[in-house]
Design a protein around this motif. Structure first.
Motif, PDB file in Angstrom:
ATOM      1  N   TRP A  27       0.817  -1.209   0.000  1.00  0.00           N
ATOM      2  CA  TRP A  27       0.000   0.000   0.000  1.00  0.00           C
ATOM      3  C   TRP A  27       0.850   1.258   0.000  1.00  0.00           C
ATOM      4  O   TRP A  27       0.524   2.235  -0.679  1.00  0.00           O
ATOM      5  N   HIS A  45     -10.200  10.739  -0.968  1.00  0.00           N
ATOM      6  CA  HIS A  45     -11.078   9.905  -1.801  1.00  0.00           C
ATOM      7  C   HIS A  45     -10.536   9.733  -3.216  1.00  0.00           C
ATOM      8  O   HIS A  45     -10.791   8.705  -3.852  1.00  0.00           O
ATOM      9  N   GLN A  48      -8.125   6.905  -2.794  1.00  0.00           N
ATOM     10  CA  GLN A  48      -8.848   5.646  -2.607  1.00  0.00           C
ATOM     11  C   GLN A  48      -9.422   5.149  -3.932  1.00  0.00           C
ATOM     12  O   GLN A  48      -9.337   3.966  -4.248  1.00  0.00           O
ATOM     13  N   GLU A  49      -9.983   6.045  -4.725  1.00  0.00           N
ATOM     14  CA  GLU A  49     -10.525   5.666  -6.040  1.00  0.00           C
ATOM     15  C   GLU A  49      -9.431   5.202  -6.988  1.00  0.00           C
ATOM     16  O   GLU A  49      -9.592   4.211  -7.706  1.00  0.00           O
ATOM     17  N   ASP A  53      -8.633  -1.166  -4.573  1.00  0.00           N
ATOM     18  CA  ASP A  53      -9.036  -2.158  -3.587  1.00  0.00           C
ATOM     19  C   ASP A  53      -8.465  -1.938  -2.189  1.00  0.00           C
ATOM     20  O   ASP A  53      -8.451  -2.851  -1.380  1.00  0.00           O
ATOM     21  N   ILE A  54      -8.049  -0.737  -1.867  1.00  0.00           N
ATOM     22  CA  ILE A  54      -7.544  -0.444  -0.529  1.00  0.00           C
ATOM     23  C   ILE A  54      -8.710  -0.049   0.373  1.00  0.00           C
ATOM     24  O   ILE A  54      -9.591   0.712  -0.028  1.00  0.00           O
ATOM     25  N   SER A  55      -8.726  -0.603   1.579  1.00  0.00           N
ATOM     26  CA  SER A  55      -9.796  -0.265   2.521  1.00  0.00           C
ATOM     27  C   SER A  55      -9.519   1.103   3.136  1.00  0.00           C
ATOM     28  O   SER A  55      -8.382   1.595   3.135  1.00  0.00           O
ATOM     29  N   GLN A  56     -10.551   1.687   3.690  1.00  0.00           N
ATOM     30  CA  GLN A  56     -10.416   2.987   4.344  1.00  0.00           C
ATOM     31  C   GLN A  56      -9.420   2.900   5.498  1.00  0.00           C
ATOM     32  O   GLN A  56      -8.572   3.778   5.672  1.00  0.00           O
ATOM     33  N   LYS A  57      -9.498   1.821   6.253  1.00  0.00           N
ATOM     34  CA  LYS A  57      -8.601   1.626   7.394  1.00  0.00           C
ATOM     35  C   LYS A  57      -7.144   1.543   6.939  1.00  0.00           C
ATOM     36  O   LYS A  57      -6.259   2.158   7.542  1.00  0.00           O
ATOM     37  N   MET A  58      -6.879   0.785   5.876  1.00  0.00           N
ATOM     38  CA  MET A  58      -5.501   0.636   5.388  1.00  0.00           C
ATOM     39  C   MET A  58      -4.974   1.925   4.779  1.00  0.00           C
ATOM     40  O   MET A  58      -3.799   2.271   4.963  1.00  0.00           O
ATOM     41  N   THR A  60      -5.880   4.990   5.586  1.00  0.00           N
ATOM     42  CA  THR A  60      -5.629   5.905   6.701  1.00  0.00           C
ATOM     43  C   THR A  60      -4.314   5.557   7.398  1.00  0.00           C
ATOM     44  O   THR A  60      -3.488   6.433   7.657  1.00  0.00           O
TER      45      THR A  60
END
Length: 114
Positions: A27, A45, A48-49, A53-58, A60
């Motif tokens: 990541w 965002h 992230q877009e 496939d990265i989660s919000q938690k990862m 952050t």
């Protein structure tokens, strides 16, 4: 080139280990490559877009680690709603060509699993 050495206190010192400790997860490299592709600051965002496939938690956690390591910067603007932009620092930009070389090597030598 010295890879392993001892400092004055006889503690092992390994710059390679330190670098991979900072950017060793997929990541961190993907965030840095994504920021480097545009050359412009990006919002949370947008990152992230772009990564997918990265989660919000990862995302952050990764942003926090890269900030602590001085590889990216975070600029917050006092607007409603608040706007936060992320960009590469000078240190992050100096690492970028090496990450591109690593990505090129991976594209050439790593085959997808069958």
């Amino acid at each position: 080139m010295r890879i392993f050495s001892k400092n004055s206190e006889s503690v092992d010192f390994c710059p390679v280990r330190d670098v991979f400790g900072r950017i060793g997860d997929k990541w961190a490299v993907l965030v840095m490559l994504t920021l480097g592709q545009t050359g412009n600051p990006m919002r949370y965002h947008q990152l992230q877009e772009a990564i997918g496939d990265i989660s919000q938690k990862m995302l952050t956690a990764t942003l926090k680690n890269l900030l602590e390591d001085g590889l990216i910067s975070r600029q917050m603007y006092p607007e409603v709603p608040p706007r936060v932009d992320y960009s590469l620092t000078t240190a992050g930009q100096s690492l970028l060509p090496h990450l591109y070389n690593l990505a090129a090597w991976a594209n050439e030598h790593m085959r997808p699993a069958k």
